[in-house]
Design an enzyme around this catalytic site. Structure first.
Site, mmCIF file in Angstrom:
data_model
loop_
_atom_site.group_PDB
_atom_site.id
_atom_site.type_symbol
_atom_site.label_atom_id
_atom_site.label_comp_id
_atom_site.label_asym_id
_atom_site.label_seq_id
_atom_site.Cartn_x
_atom_site.Cartn_y
_atom_site.Cartn_z
ATOM 1 N N ASP A 1 29.929 -41.752 1.336
ATOM 2 C CA ASP A 1 29.592 -43.113 0.908
ATOM 3 C C ASP A 1 30.444 -43.506 -0.298
ATOM 4 O O ASP A 1 31.534 -42.955 -0.486
ATOM 5 C CB ASP A 1 28.075 -43.159 0.607
ATOM 6 C CG ASP A 1 27.461 -44.514 0.953
ATOM 7 O OD1 ASP A 1 27.923 -45.516 0.389
ATOM 8 O OD2 ASP A 1 26.529 -44.560 1.774
ATOM 9 N N HIS B 1 26.392 -49.089 -3.335
ATOM 10 C CA HIS B 1 25.945 -48.731 -1.985
ATOM 11 C C HIS B 1 25.555 -47.252 -1.872
ATOM 12 O O HIS B 1 24.501 -46.915 -1.317
ATOM 13 C CB HIS B 1 27.087 -49.079 -1.025
ATOM 14 C CG HIS B 1 26.774 -48.937 0.426
ATOM 15 N ND1 HIS B 1 27.008 -47.761 1.119
ATOM 16 C CD2 HIS B 1 26.279 -49.804 1.321
ATOM 17 C CE1 HIS B 1 26.673 -47.938 2.383
ATOM 18 N NE2 HIS B 1 26.223 -49.170 2.536
ATOM 19 N N SER C 1 23.051 -49.777 7.135
ATOM 20 C CA SER C 1 23.331 -48.819 6.053
ATOM 21 C C SER C 1 22.072 -48.297 5.399
ATOM 22 O O SER C 1 22.038 -47.166 4.930
ATOM 23 C CB SER C 1 24.129 -49.498 4.932
ATOM 24 O OG SER C 1 25.482 -49.497 5.192
#
Ligand SMILES: *[C@@H]1O[C@H](CO)[C@@H](O)[C@H](O)[C@H]1NC(C)=O
Ligand SMILES: *[C@@H]1O[C@H](CO)[C@@H](O)[C@H](O)[C@H]1NC(C)=O
Ligand SMILES: *[C@@H]1O[C@H](CO)[C@@H](O)[C@H](O)[C@H]1NC(C)=O
Ligand SMILES: *[C@@H]1O[C@H](CO)[C@@H](O)[C@H](O)[C@H]1NC(C)=O
Ligand SMILES: *[C@@H]1O[C@H](CO)[C@@H](O)[C@H](O)[C@H]1NC(C)=O
Ligand SMILES: *[C@@H]1O[C@H](CO)[C@@H](O)[C@H](O)[C@H]1NC(C)=O
Ligand SMILES: *[C@@H]1O[C@H](CO)[C@@H](O)[C@H](O)[C@H]1NC(C)=O
Ligand SMILES: *[C@@H]1O[C@H](CO)[C@@H](O)[C@H](O)[C@H]1NC(C)=O
Ligand SMILES: *[C@@H]1O[C@H](CO)[C@@H](O)[C@H](O)[C@H]1NC(C)=O
Ligand SMILES: *[C@@H]1O[C@H](CO)[C@@H](O)[C@H](O)[C@H]1NC(C)=O
Ligand SMILES: *[C@@H]1O[C@H](CO)[C@@H](O)[C@H](O)[C@H]1NC(C)=O
Ligand SMILES: *[C@@H]1O[C@H](CO)[C@@H](O)[C@H](O)[C@H]1NC(C)=O
Length: 846
Positions: A183, A258, A620
């Site tokens: 990620d 994220h 996600s």
């Protein structure tokens, strides 16, 4: 108007494609580009002594070492942590490159050695041709770009942190399990990743051997016993010149947000207070709060990521000994070639699955159209996004007693206040013709403090907010500077049908998402104005309103439903018209409006800048929910193979929403709640994840590495590609099987020609039990399952034969289910999808 927003999004996608095709143009000329090269010799994973199923059928050994004159140690049974084979492989790579490119310039970016034997190299087309001609070289693939699967239109009706699935068990939930995240990195200072949350010892699992990079922005001490490894992989990005060290951080540090978000969803600590914009939204917890986190950063704020870096990250994670890999990323384009499964990322993940690692991937945010799936392979567990059962709503009551609903994580007002529109509160120097966006309240110097002070300011919300040109944050600043009581955002007619995120607000505030409701409010406002008869100047603002506030969550019984952006099946087998006989997605999980940890410098969302938590939406967010729940399954059943974990999660999934009705799927961007119908297996796979049931699945469908290889070999003309990617030759596999024959907990037949029998084998992981079989057949198909009843002892297996017979032609897929009902209460749910395509005998047809 309804499609305006859709058109805009398409525009943004095109921008992305333009950037990637520029990179491609470089390649077609004689410029250098990054290539991922696979060699014929086996990678280290083939020699791993710890792997139970160590069949290394057909691997071509030897070769390179003799010719390259490098001493090859004898490796038949090495340990994963033994680096001798890895360093040998790296030396082979360097030696090969030196020999092929004698004196020419080239740049090796990585040696991959654990899952695949190969390297990433920056070379010209001519050099690629030279490399391809070498006998040692099996495969050369142009590097490609990938992206995170968060919706970048961050405005959806929201929900708090997911329902706690392990009642009371959080203190040990996921213990001993390591989840690897590919990620954007992590913010190690976040309280979700502390390791002193309990008195009990919290050792790093002995099977794990990862390390932490130390850099100025990721100093020594960043890792602990919760965050046990952290590295970053950026060579491809740096070589392409797109890496921006001031935004992207050349370290595992998350400059985006994220990665911090996804890691905390899966394995963040329990009971962490979520405070945003000064308001407390309850406590957050990961799904497996006792699991360990290993971070392999390969995605970046300013450009996304590249396969060469992602493969390096996956290779390292597997070598370090993670138990689960969570990927909230998808390729930007469908992989070219004979089948979607043959791409460097999926092939590295196949090796990871062989090594016993459970792999979860986001389905992609490319829905709602059919075949929009961005995660392809049967060995990967693909997760779609659904809504959650709690949401926040806000409302405003007008002086005429009309109440209008809206969104906004904001406090309410204590009583009625006067409404004043921004366009009626301008100072003498400003007019709407000077600044047509003045109504968006972005600059307090445009307004008359005397008029606004103590009132509710009406600002207009336009598509510019969606694009981030205007922000709620600035409007609130304006209101604060002008001493307004609060802000009411009315919706510009262009943003029709668009769902809004409940943005956090420090002042009382509300966004009215419906243009119709906005008109009702503005009409009341305008009718309440008093004007001088002669000059028409406003003499009194007569409209009143009170904002009810939106800080409290309420519960929606229509959840879960499949979000419109969640990518849909069928699984594309290739870039032509063919569908794979593989069900995708595998499952859905909460992914919409999820509260989770945010990087302190996270730049991904303007509305959450500087906050420690953010509410994000996308597949996600769904994938790490499943990664965390898989950790609980792995903890309870340490010997489960990746396919057994997938089976436990799948067969126990729920098919009903909180009302007891079928789970619905949104089917359009615009007005998604008015464009929905019951979800099919191509919307939700087996259904909505049920963690409690997954921990007690009863029966399991196992699929082995050899089965996956047989499946790949069964694809027409695939043998040379399989050889190129895996070094294994298809003659050692039973290549008569196709996707429908894989022992998956689903049956997908993309082309049913008259009839077909598929076999499934279940294994009992519970006590002795007697099952009976029931089904609902897809439209146009009759089903026969045998046996209809069976008793199965603990640990035993049972073969089920499913006869599928077409009764009418169809052009679209139809769906059914098979249920196995155990007398002890286990229910095993197997979704079916069939398209009947009767192909006529050419002779008979003339
Ligand atoms: C490509 O570039 C190399 C040197 O970088 C040169 O030797 C070669 O002739 C070029 N090939 C073409 C097709 O332009
Ligand atoms: C491989 O190593 C394991 C322990 O690491 C040992 O138990 C096993 O017997 C070895 N197998 C062979 C074939 O040497
Ligand atoms: C396999 O790799 C070789 C060498 O790169 C290449 O020439 C060949 O086209 C590849 N075969 C397939 C089917 O991709
Ligand atoms: C890199 O990021 C910084 C800070 O965000 C920005 O000011 C700068 O223009 C960027 N550089 C490039 C080359 O894009
Ligand atoms: C609004 O409702 C209140 C209480 O129900 C009532 O007293 C009042 O007259 C109403 N006002 C209007 C404008 O209808
Ligand atoms: C704006 O103009 C009006 C009359 O033209 C005047 O009364 C008022 O003081 C002015 N306000 C400001 C802030 O200059
Ligand atoms: C989840 O599974 C448990 C245990 O089988 C069951 O009691 C519960 O009703 C299921 N929940 C849903 C929403 O289906
Ligand atoms: C290969 O697979 C097919 C389909 O599952 C099966 O009918 C056949 O018996 C298998 N052949 C061998 C040699 O295992
Ligand atoms: C389970 O079934 C097996 C095989 O039928 C039998 O030997 C065993 O005794 C049974 N166990 C229990 C607890 O009934
Ligand atoms: C399959 O369906 C066809 C037509 O619907 C029917 O004629 C045939 O008997 C069926 N076959 C079996 C084995 O049931
Ligand atoms: C399928 O359609 C063709 C004509 O399109 C028809 O002749 C045939 O009978 C149909 N088959 C079934 C099983 O309905
Ligand atoms: C195809 O047609 C020929 C001649 O009509 C017939 O002999 C043959 O059995 C048919 N094949 C199938 C699969 O129906």
């Amino acid at each position: 108007m309804g499609s305006f927003h859709g058109v805009l999004l398409v525009g943004l996608f095109f921008l992305g494609m333009l950037v990637s095709s520029l990179c491609q143009d470089e390649d077609s000329d004689n410029f250098s580009a990054v290539y991922i090269v696979t060699l014929r010799e086996a990678p280290a994973v083939h020699y791993d002594a710890e792997l139970r199923r160590s069949s290394i059928n057909g691997v071509r050994h030897g070769g390179a070492s003799e010719r390259l004159n490098i001493h090859k140690p004898r490796f038949r049974n090495i340990s994963r942590t033994d680096r001798r084979y890895s360093s040998y492989i790296a030396r082979v790579h360097d030696s090969l490159l030196r020999r092929v490119f004698r004196g020419e310039k080239y740049l090796k970016l990585y040696s991959y050695h654990y899952l695949i034997n190969g390297f990433a190299v920056f070379v010209t087309q001519d050099q690629v041709d030279k490399l391809s001609r070498r006998r040692e070289v099996a495969n050369v693939v142009l590097d490609f770009s990938v992206r995170t699967a968060t919706t970048h239109t961050p405005r959806f009706l929201g929900l708090p942190q997911g329902a706690w699935v392990q009642g009371g068990g959080y203190e040990s939930a996921g213990e001993g399990v390591v989840i690897g995240f590919i990620d954007t990195g992590i913010d190690p200072t976040h309280s979700s990743f502390d390791d002193h949350t309990s008195e009990r010892p919290y050792p790093v699992p002995a099977h794990f051997s990862g390390i932490c990079e130390v850099t100025p922005d990721f100093p020594s001490g960043s890792c602990n016993r919760k965050l046990i490894a952290a590295r970053h992989f950026a060579s491809s990005a740096i070589t392409r010149g797109v890496f921006n060290s001031s935004q992207d951080y050349a370290s595992p540090f998350d400059g985006e947000g994220h990665g911090t978000h996804t890691a905390s969803i899966a394995a963040g600590n329990h009971g962490i207070r979520v405070v945003v914009a000064g308001h407390h939204f309850g406590n957050a917890s990961g799904m497996a709060p006792r699991s360990h986190i290993a971070v392999y950063k390969a995605l970046y704020k300013s450009f996304g990521g590249f396969a060469a870096d992602v493969v390096a990250a996956i290779d390292q994670a597997a070598q370090d000994g993670v138990d689960i890999i969570s990927l909230s990323i998808t390729p930007n384009r469908r992989p070219p070639g004979i089948a979607t499964f043959f791409n460097p990322i999926d092939m590295a993940l196949l090796s990871a699955v062989k090594a016993g690692i459970f792999v979860v991937q986001a389905a992609g945010n490319t829905g709602p159209s059919p075949k929009s799936m961005s995660s392809f392979s049967p060995w990967i567990f693909t997760v779609g996004s659904s809504s959650h059962d709690r949401n926040y709503s806000n409302s405003i009551m007008l002086g005429n007693n009309v109440t209008i609903t809206g969104v906004g994580l904001a406090p309410g007002t204590d009583t009625m206040y006067t409404l004043i529109s921004a366009t009626h509160a301008l100072n003498n120097g400003t007019t709407v013709s000077d600044d047509m966006y003045v109504g968006e309240c972005q600059d307090s110097s445009n307004f008359n403090w005397d008029l606004v002070r103590g009132n509710l300011l009406i600002c207009s919300y336009s598509i510019r907010f969606v694009l981030g040109i205007s922000t709620i944050h600035k409007s609130l600043e304006t209101a604060k500077n002008l001493s307004a009581i609060g802000v009411v955002f009315t919706m510009d007619a262009f943003v029709i049908g668009f769902q809004l995120n409940p943005t956090p607000m420090k002042l009382p505030g509300i966004i009215i998402p419906s243009p119709e409701d906005s008109k009702v409010l503005l009409k009341y406002y305008n009718l309440s104005l008093e004007r001088d008869i002669m000059t028409k100047r406003i003499t009194k603002f007569g409209a009143l309103a009170t904002i009810c506030g939106g800080l409290k969550a309420n519960y929606s019984t229509s959840a879960p439903k499949i979000m419109y952006y969640s990518a849909r099946g069928p699984d594309p087998e290739d870039n032509f018209l063919d569908d794979a006989d593989i069900m995708k997605p595998n499952l859905v999980a909460p992914g919409n409006s999820i509260w989770a940890a945010w990087s302190s410098v996270g730049q991904d969302s303007i509305e959450f800048q500087g906050e420690h938590f953010a509410m994000m939406s996308g597949t996600s967010m769904a994938a790490p929910h499943v990664a965390g729940l898989a950790a609980l399954v792995r903890q309870k059943f340490p010997n489960f193979s990746p396919s057994a974990i997938a089976s436990a999660l799948s067969t126990t999934a729920s098919l009903y929403d909180r009302n007891g009705g079928p789970i619905m799927a949104q089917r359009a961007y615009a007005f998604p709640d008015q464009n929905q119908s019951p979800a099919t297996p191509f919307d939700m796979g087996s259904g909505f994840v049920n963690a409690t049931a997954a921990l007690n699945p009863g029966l399991i469908f196992d699929t082995s590495y050899d089965n996956y290889m047989s499946f790949l070999c069964g694809i027409n003309g695939s043998a040379p590609v399989v050889l190129n990617y895996t070094g294994e030759s298809c003659w050692t596999y039973n290549s008569t099987i196709n996707g429908g024959d894989l022992n998956l907990p689903s049956i997908t037949i993309a082309k049913l020609n008259r009839s077909r029998t598929v076999l499934r084998t279940v294994r009992n992981v519970a006590a002795n039990e007697t099952y009976s079989v029931g089904w609902s057949a897809p439209f146009g198909v009759s089903l026969k399952v045998s046996p209809l009843h069976f008793s199965i002892a603990s640990g035993e297996t049972q073969v089920l034969s499913v006869f599928v017979n077409a009764t009418s032609n169809s052009t679209t897929a139809s769906y059914g289910r098979i249920g196995l009902f155990g007398h002890l209460g286990h229910v095993v749910n197997i979704p079916l999808s069939v398209i009947v395509k009767i192909t006529y005998n050419t002779t008979a047809n003339g």
